[in-house]
Design an enzyme around this catalytic site. Structure first.
Site, short mmCIF file in Angstrom:
data_model
loop_
_atom_site.label_atom_id
_atom_site.label_comp_id
_atom_site.label_asym_id
_atom_site.label_seq_id
_atom_site.Cartn_x
_atom_site.Cartn_y
_atom_site.Cartn_z
N GLU A 60 0.58 -1.35 -0.06
CA GLU A 60 -0.08 -0.10 0.14
C GLU A 60 0.84 1.05 0.11
O GLU A 60 0.61 2.12 -0.66
CB GLU A 60 -0.84 -0.24 1.19
N HIS A 130 -10.98 -6.33 8.02
CA HIS A 130 -11.48 -6.16 6.90
C HIS A 130 -13.16 -5.32 7.04
O HIS A 130 -13.84 -5.46 6.18
CB HIS A 130 -12.02 -7.47 5.97
#
Length: 325
Positions: A60, A130
């Site tokens: 990321e 998540h």
């Protein structure tokens, strides 16, 4: 007009932007031929080639750093972070580089063409890693814009506006709603204004405000309140940074009461900023304390996901408490 779900609306917006401007590039983890974990980029590599829609390494920090470099060179990158929970390794790139890039140069150069898309929130039994709603971390950052759609029509219009905007935009997509329902969306390009809230339902007794998937929750609470004779004004904030102070303040001055609903934990959630700002603006109009209905101050649970959500019944309790004050 086409009847599509929120995920398809996102895909349509990306396709439209790539057709309109060859500088628009889509990239992230598995977004190429696979179409991303939720298939938001399905078909884009096939239509525009692997030089404009492609996979990145699983980093990321690298994705956002690369996107900043592209934006600095006048491209219009749309970077995908696979889940909002994964954005924290790129936190420095977003808040310390992208947000400050224009300011450090006195506007001689910028990365304002950067858009970062990411699915956020619960609703898919994703557990601790998540399901998070990290919007408050970024609304504390001058130089960024933070946008959250609640339906397919908004998803396409707000995403196209975000890609066209000349400021770095974090576009948070409520994954709970990706395939939950469909709506009518124009086939032609259109943009919805950033920084403008939407009054979803007018009312006279109390103002309810939320964003993303939680707008559906406060609408349900407003329906239940109506059965008790309580008229709720329902507002979708749409853009969290900058947020629409004028629309919210006008509503609260009219109703005298406010309930804020968000999925993130209560402590230092974005609802705290709304509450503080609106009591400053509307103090003499308030009939009761501003209330927040939020997620709990715990990591997002897997087994107790439904209990974690700030649902319509909890919101109705807050409405009644405010009315009875």
């Amino acid at each position: 007009m086409s009847k599509v779900n929120l995920l398809q609306a996102v895909n349509s917006a990306l396709e439209t932007a790539m057709q309109q401007d060859e500088r628009v590039l889509c990239f992230g983890e598995d977004v190429g031929a696979f179409g991303g974990v939720f298939r938001a980029t399905s078909g884009l590599q096939e239509k525009f080639g692997p030089s404009r829609c492609f996979n990145t390494p699983l980093t990321e920090q690298g994705i956002i750093g690369f996107a900043i470099g592209l934006a600095a060179q006048k491209q219009r990158p749309v970077a995908e972070i696979q889940f909002a929970d994964y954005i924290f390794p790129a936190f420095d790139q977003l808040v310390n580089e992208a947000a400050k890039y224009r300011y450090r140069s006195g506007n001689e150069f910028d990365v304002g063409s950067l858009t970062v898309r990411t699915p956020y929130g619960g609703g898919i039994n994703g557990g601790l890693y998540h399901s998070q709603s990290p919007e408050a971390y970024f609304t504390h950052t001058p130089g960024l814009k933070v946008v959250v759609p609640r339906n397919p029509y908004q998803a396409k219009g707000l995403l196209l506006a975000s890609i066209a905007d000349n400021n770095p935009v974090l576009f948070l997509e409520p994954k709970k709603l990706y395939r939950a329902s469909t709506g009518e969306v124009p086939d032609e390009p259109y943009q919805l204004p950033l920084g403008k809230a939407e009054v979803v339902r007018e009312g006279t007794d109390i103002t309810l405000v939320a964003w993303g998937a939680q707008v559906q929750v406060i609408e349900e609470a407003a329906d239940k309140a109506a059965e008790l004779g309580i008229s709720c004004e329902v507002i979708d904030l749409c853009t969290l940074l900058p947020w629409d102070r004028a629309t919210l303040a006008a509503s609260v001055k009219k109703t005298g009461r406010l309930v804020i609903n968000h999925e993130a934990p209560k402590t230092s959630g974005f609802g705290a900023e709304l509450a503080a700002s609106l009591q400053e603006a509307c103090f003499l109009h308030l009939e009761s304390p501003i209330l927040r209905v939020t997620g709990w101050d715990t990591p997002f649970p897997l087994a107790l996901e439904k209990e974690y959500f700030p649902n319509a019944l909890r919101t109705l309790d807050a409405i009644q408490s405010s009315m009875d004050y």
